[in-house]
Design an enzyme around this catalytic site. Structure first.
Site, PDB file in Angstrom:
ATOM      1  N   ASP A 133       1.028  -1.183  -0.033  1.00 25.56           N
ATOM      2  CA  ASP A 133       0.089   0.037   0.017  1.00 25.56           C
ATOM      3  C   ASP A 133       0.721   1.239  -0.060  1.00 25.56           C
ATOM      4  O   ASP A 133       1.724   1.303   0.802  1.00 25.56           O
ATOM      5  CB  ASP A 133      -0.946  -0.051   1.178  1.00 25.56           C
ATOM      6  CG  ASP A 133      -1.612   1.176   1.450  1.00 25.56           C
ATOM      7  OD1 ASP A 133      -2.617   1.267   0.604  1.00 25.56           O
ATOM      8  OD2 ASP A 133      -1.419   1.858   2.250  1.00 25.56           O
ATOM      9  N   GLU A 185       1.206  -0.137  -5.048  1.00 24.92           N
ATOM     10  CA  GLU A 185       0.383   0.956  -5.128  1.00 24.92           C
ATOM     11  C   GLU A 185       1.443   2.299  -4.903  1.00 24.92           C
ATOM     12  O   GLU A 185       2.024   2.268  -3.675  1.00 24.92           O
ATOM     13  CB  GLU A 185      -0.731   0.998  -4.259  1.00 24.92           C
ATOM     14  CG  GLU A 185      -1.507   2.566  -4.306  1.00 24.92           C
ATOM     15  CD  GLU A 185      -2.380   2.936  -3.011  1.00 24.92           C
ATOM     16  OE1 GLU A 185      -3.324   3.656  -3.636  1.00 24.92           O
ATOM     17  OE2 GLU A 185      -2.253   2.430  -2.193  1.00 24.92           O
TER      18      GLU A 185
END
Length: 588
Positions: free
Chosen positions: A256, A289
């Site tokens: 993330d 990401e």
């Protein structure tokens, strides 16, 4: 394989004892307190470590006592007996009898990802029961939103504070392993979303005894930045990644928001350690990401990146929205979509609306280096009312875009319920209490103050309270979707497209390269790729409300899918409004 050797946390030894280790450079003494009230002092060692071994079998509850008064869970706890403030539990990962120990994963190009929230499926056991339906649809990998123990029983997972402990409200570590084991038996990979850029606001005690875990000179949206310059910190997160891949045998990680990690060389180290640790022949995939579009990382041990650029421009074209970050994609959106299909990233060094250069060149990367999606937890759940795309876009245009998603050479990701055309919102939910609950509710509503629709404070008050149980309940998918014709039709479309992908696209993906991508008219593009066997894949997409002219496909090409297109008219060069045509031409 032998158990993963750790520097942090509790590890069962060959002789049945357990070794405990805590990095606590700011304290004088550390004691292990067992749930039985027995106390075992740890020995101070160099560089702030406290280490010791005692008779303590798997299943035993324990916590650390700092300087005789502060009682905290193990920051590397592998299971919690009672939420984030309670006792940790000793886990012996060797004890689980894997039924599919021979599983070696699948090549990345075979990936069809399905992102889901474990809590909304009823925990680990609930997800396990759902696996046959996903495998039958054509999904090849499930991606679990973060599992790190978080406060309460309802949370997206990005408020986790104990990264090594799978969320206890979802089930036990053994139940999670059973889910993964069953997935492998069905040919499904399992990915876990991990958060290495911050800890949540409730239950993180590291700052009380290890201030050096954080940087006082660098702030992030979540507080002081994690200090990845320190070896102990790097080892903590690398050991976490290895735990998921070796002890739980997951097939990949989605990292993330790595743009919030200030030392990108840490990411390169993590990837290197992962690939060195897995057994030869096993497929393990690391997916990023990364808002900064650092293409170089995709040649430094990372398999692919979520292509937010692709989502954002498709969303702008499908909905007409241009507020917030969609402002970077709404102007000249059709050309930007063409660039995405031809080169991967849209922003490859150009200035964003903030006036800052964003991204690196990406045209040299294969299309499978990019994960494409129309929806995900962020793009749905970060809306004030969690509307899914089906509520915002013309349905014919959405079906055409779905064909692009599932038949292009980029790796597709679906968001849970998308395959049924579900209309239930996916809202932002948490389970905080007292003052923190108020702060989260107010902060959530104020996030939308700059949007014209929510400029009025009274309107913002109607945004659902993240901490209300009803907010979580509204996000659950109903059990009767499969019995309704509307949803059956959507499911049939996804199944048809995924069948085509598996039969005609996936076998040809290794070695695929973009050939050209061009604008046909406003809202319409034509893209071509040379696949690994030198066949030619072409997608003509028209998301606009007008018919456009397109060069007819050659007679040697097989039209493998159309939506909203009359075959005869398409052969004459007409691409109707809100339509798509996909053709495949064999190699000469």
């Amino acid at each position: 394989m032998p158990p993963l050797a750790r520097t942090h946390g509790a590890q069962v030894q060959e002789d049945g004892t357990t070794r405990f280790a805590l990095w606590a450079p700011d304290c004088r003494e550390v004691t292990v307190e067992l749930v039985s009230n027995a106390l075992h002092p740890l020995q101070a060692q160099a560089d702030g470590w406290f280490v010791g071994t005692c008779e303590c079998p798997a299943g035993t509850g324990y916590r650390f006592v700092i300087d005789g008064h502060l009682r905290v869970p193990d920051p590397a706890s592998q299971a919690q007996l009672d939420d984030v403030h309670g006792f940790s539990q000793v886990v012996d990962h060797r004890a689980y009898p894997w039924r599919h120990a021979e599983w070696q994963g699948r090549p990345w190009h075979e990936s069809v990802l399905y992102e889901l929230h474990v809590g909304l499926f009823g925990g680990y056991a609930g997800v396990e029961q759902h696996l046959p339906l996903l495998a039958g649809l054509g999904i090849t990998a499930i991606e679990l939103m973060p599992l790190a123990e978080f406060p309460g029983s309802r949370n997206w997972g990005y408020d986790g504070v104990l990264p090594f402990a799978p969320e206890s409200s979802y089930g036990t570590p053994e139940q999670l392993k059973s889910l993964i084991d069953s997935a492998h038996g069905l040919g499904l990979m399992v990915f876990v979303d991990v958060v290495y850029n911050h800890f949540g606001p409730d239950g993180n005690y590291l700052g009380n005894y290890s201030r050096d875990f954080f940087r006082s000179d660098v702030q992030t949206p979540w507080g002081a930045a994690i200090d990845f310059r320190r070896r102990q910190v790097r080892d903590y997160f690398c050991e976490n990644a290895l735990m998921w891949l070796l002890d739980y045998r997951v097939d990949g990680l989605r990292l993330d928001a790595v743009h919030a990690i200030g030392e990108p060389d840490f990411l390169v180290e993590l990837a290197s350690r992962v690939h060195a640790a897995v057994e030869p022949g096993r497929h393990v995939h690391l997916v990023l990401e990364n808002e900064d579009n650092n293409a170089r990382l995709l040649q430094q041990g990372f398999t692919a990146q979520w292509n937010d650029d692709g989502h954002n421009v498709l969303h702008a074209l499908l909905t007409g929205e241009r507020e917030g970050y969609y402002g970077d994609f709404a102007d000249d959106a059709t050309a930007k979509l063409a660039r995405c299909l031809g080169e991967g990233f849209i922003y490859q060094g150009q200035n964003s609306r903030h006036g800052c250069a964003r991204g690196e060149p990406s045209a040299h990367l294969p299309p499978t280096a990019f994960v494409l999606f129309l929806q995900n937890h962020d793009q749905v759940g970060n809306r004030a009312f969690g509307e899914r795309l089906i509520e915002l876009a013309d349905e014919d245009a959405l079906r055409a875009a779905t064909a692009l998603l599932l038949l292009s050479p980029m790796v597709p990701l679906l968001f849970m319920g998308e395959e049924w055309g579900a209309r239930q919102p996916f809202l932002f939910f948490t389970d905080h209490h007292a003052e923190l609950a108020d702060l989260v509710r107010i902060g959530r509503r104020n996030e939308f103050a700059d949007f014209a629709l929510y400029a009025d404070a009274e309107v913002r008050e109607t945004i659902p309270d993240p901490n209300a149980p009803a907010t979580f309940a509204r996000s659950q998918l109903p059990e009767n979707l499969s019995s309704q014709v509307e949803h059956q039709n959507w499911h049939a479309l996804y199944q048809q497209l995924l069948d085509l992908r598996h039969r005609l696209i996936i076998p040809r993906l290794p070695g695929a390269r973009a050939l050209k991508s061009e604008v046909l008219a406003e809202g319409a593009v034509s893209a071509q790729w040379t696949l690994g066997d030198r066949s030619l894949l072409r997608i003509d997409l028209n998301l606009s409300a007008s018919n456009v002219w397109v060069s007819p496909p050659p007679t040697s090409a097989a039209v493998i899918f159309v939506w909203g297109v009359d075959s005869a008219g398409y052969q004459l060069g007409t691409l109707p409004a809100r339509s798509v045509a996909v053709s495949l031409e064999a190699a000469p």
